[in-house]
Design an enzyme around this catalytic site. Structure first.
Site, PDB file in Angstrom:
ATOM      1  CE  LYS A  21      -7.046  -1.320   7.401  1.00 41.89           C
ATOM      2  NZ  LYS A  21      -7.354  -0.751   6.254  1.00 41.89           N
ATOM      3  NE  ARG A  26      -9.070  -8.553  -0.334  1.00 41.83           N
ATOM      4  CZ  ARG A  26      -8.954  -7.277  -0.219  1.00 41.83           C
ATOM      5  NH1 ARG A  26      -8.697  -6.412   0.670  1.00 41.83           N
ATOM      6  NH2 ARG A  26      -8.322  -6.412  -1.459  1.00 41.83           N
ATOM      7  CG  ASP A 315      -1.704  -0.057   3.278  1.00 43.69           C
ATOM      8  OD1 ASP A 315      -1.987   1.161   2.459  1.00 43.69           O
ATOM      9  OD2 ASP A 315      -2.666  -0.595   3.316  1.00 43.69           O
ATOM     10  NE  ARG A 388      -2.053   0.979   7.056  1.00 42.72           N
ATOM     11  CZ  ARG A 388      -2.525   0.348   7.987  1.00 42.72           C
ATOM     12  NH1 ARG A 388      -1.644  -0.217   8.934  1.00 42.72           N
ATOM     13  NH2 ARG A 388      -3.175  -0.740   7.432  1.00 42.72           N
TER      14      ARG A 388
HETATM   15  C1  S3P Z   1      -6.322  -2.177   0.563  1.00 46.28           C
HETATM   16  C2  S3P Z   1      -5.562  -2.157  -0.560  1.00 46.28           C
HETATM   17  C3  S3P Z   1      -5.022  -0.711  -0.838  1.00 46.28           C
HETATM   18  C4  S3P Z   1      -4.360  -0.490   0.564  1.00 46.28           C
HETATM   19  C5  S3P Z   1      -5.570  -0.892   1.623  1.00 46.28           C
HETATM   20  C6  S3P Z   1      -5.782  -1.542   1.765  1.00 46.28           C
HETATM   21  C7  S3P Z   1      -6.797  -3.863   0.674  1.00 46.28           C
HETATM   22  O1  S3P Z   1      -5.617   0.512  -1.234  1.00 46.28           O
HETATM   23  O2  S3P Z   1      -3.765   1.127   1.150  1.00 46.28           O
HETATM   24  O3  S3P Z   1      -4.873  -0.018   2.972  1.00 46.28           O
HETATM   25  O4  S3P Z   1      -7.173  -4.117   1.252  1.00 46.28           O
HETATM   26  O5  S3P Z   1      -7.726  -4.080  -0.875  1.00 46.28           O
HETATM   27  P1  S3P Z   1      -5.384   0.880  -3.163  1.00 46.28           P
HETATM   28  O6  S3P Z   1      -6.339  -0.235  -3.277  1.00 46.28           O
HETATM   29  O7  S3P Z   1      -6.020   2.075  -2.639  1.00 46.28           O
HETATM   30  O8  S3P Z   1      -3.829   0.478  -3.282  1.00 46.28           O
END
Ligand code: S3P
Length: 426
Positions: A21, A26, A315, A388
């Site tokens: 994901k 990105r 996560d 999740r």
């Molecule tokens: C993510 C960063 C994490 C993660 C999220 C995806 C990302 O969040 O929990 O599911 O793609 O950069 P945080 O940056 O808030 O920790």
């Protein structure tokens, strides 16, 4: 939608899971500001990533989606246009945080909204450093910012910022803003977080450096569209790693999974708990480490999870809680207060829902204490519209006596379309 799940042992399978994901988001964002086409194979067609595609289409980027690939026709660093309407990020925190960084530096204004969960997720963590860079926001109340809000695009300047919480989303928002800023942007992380933004930017021609805890972002004149192969998402693979470990007589091989070291906390923890896991066929693809993960049933024992391990598995904590429930002894999770501001308050929702099945979980301020139990019993549970949570309950249900019901189970589509079909196949 209500989903019914029944117990099952002897899980056997050799398959991959949908694309990562974080990397999928990105690839669309960076492909849009690159020059030329970016062809993306293995893109995650989950609701969150589709929200990202929708936002960039609204900013004038042509994106073709076929069963085989997603093609982003990038328009270069200054090719985005003023959005045709409010950008709706749906349930996606990553879309909201990252595009806020990018849009702060454009020469147009934009508005961002999202669903009821996204409207509760803090944006101050992004707006505070961005304002230091010169960004302007509309919609702040009592010094706090939540969606819906507006962004006034500005010419930004680089800053040196120490992140108060380890967050890849905040880091990435600042890097995206930093690409357009005058001078260097230096971000100091308290603990290392996922570095997919840095890896992909460098792959597309940027110069992002890592020195100890600092990420140094230099302004960029041009990025170049390329082919991107997205590996399977380790956060999705995690459900089957735990299923393979806790369900007797199981043997599962998960193919082509991203094992970037900033994401492999789940493997470290399962190994510490005594799981039988092997990493096979390791290789590097588009700058990312990829491998097959083999897992067999094993007797698990409790462990302690804390400190710099937390961002590497943030996560995966709901599914780790499931593993801990079936382990011998106690598992303690500390320093994970970030769980409270995810798609749901995951300290509370994990405790509430797994307890309905008979788990022994105590909430703490920054995590939970989980005592292993001998058996669980099926019950009616709620997903809280958190993908999740739904998937973690589904895996626990494979080891419950009798039937488990998950209400609002369709939210798995956020990150793992056809998740229940995978379970049935196993
Ligand atoms: C993510 C960063 C994490 C993660 C999220 C995806 C990302 O969040 O929990 O599911 O793609 O950069 P945080 O940056 O808030 O920790």
């Amino acid at each position: 939608m209500k989903k019914e799940i029944f117990p099952k042992n002897g899980l056997k399978g050799n398959f991959t899971v949908p694309g990562d994901k974080s990397i999928s988001h990105r690839s669309v964002m960076l492909g849009s500001i690159a020059s030329g086409d970016t062809e993306i194979y293995g893109f995650l067609m989950g609701a969150d990533c589709l929200s990202t595609i929708d936002c960039f289409r609204k900013m004038g980027i042509n994106i073709d989606v076929t069963d085989e690939k997603v093609t982003v026709h990038g328009k270069g660093m200054y090719g985005l246009s003023s959005p045709s309407s409010t950008l709706d990020v749906g349930n996606s925190g990553t879309t909201m945080r990252l595009i806020t960084g990018l849009l702060s530096a454009q020469d147009f204004n934009s508005n961002i909204t999202g669903d009821s969960s996204i409207q509760k997720r803090p944006m101050n963590r992004v707006s505070i450093p961005l304002k230091e860079m010169g960004a302007e926001f509309e919609g702040e109340k009592d010094g706090k910012l939540f969606a819906p809000f507006g962004i006034h695009g500005k010419k930004l300047k680089g800053i040196h910022y120490t992140l108060p919480v380890a967050s890849a989303q905040v880091k990435s928002a600042l890097i995206l803003a930093g690409l357009y800023a005058e001078g260097e942007t230096v971000i100091t992380e308290p603990e290392a977080t996922r570095d997919h933004t840095e890896i992909m930017l460098n792959y597309l021609g940027a110069n992002i450096e890592h020195k100890d805890k600092d990420i140094i972002c230099h302004p960029v004149k041009e990025l170049y569209g390329k082919t991107i192969y997205v590996p399977g998402d380790i956060s999705s693979a995690a459900y089957f790693m735990v299923a393979g470990a806790i369900c007797e007589n199981s043997h599962i091989i998960l193919k082509n999974i991203g094992i970037n070291p900033t994401r492999t906390g789940i493997i470290t923890v399962l190994k510490n708990m005594g799981a039988d896991i092997n990493i096979l066929n390791e290789k590097t693809v588009c700058g990312e480490l990829v491998a097959d993960i083999e897992i067999k049933s094993s007797k698990l024992k409790g462990t302690v999870i804390e400190g710099d391990l937390i961002p590497k598995l943030i996560d995966e904590i709901p599914i780790i809680a499931v593993a801990a429930t079936f382990a011998e002894g106690t598992t303690i999770i500390r320093n994970a207060e970030e769980l409270k501001v995810k798609e749901s308050n995951r300290i509370k929702t994990v405790k509430d829902e797994l307890s309905k099945l008979g788990a022994d979980i105590t909430e703490t301020d920054d995590g939970m204490i989980i005592k292993g139990v001998n058996s669980l019993k099926g019950a009616e549970t709620e997903s809280h519209n958190d993908h999740r949570i739904a998937m973690s309950i589904a895996i626990a249900a494979l080891k419950c006596e009798g039937k488990t019901i998950i209400n609002n189970s369709e939210c798995v589509d956020i990150s793992f379309p056809n998740f229940y079909h995978y379970i049935e196949e196993l």
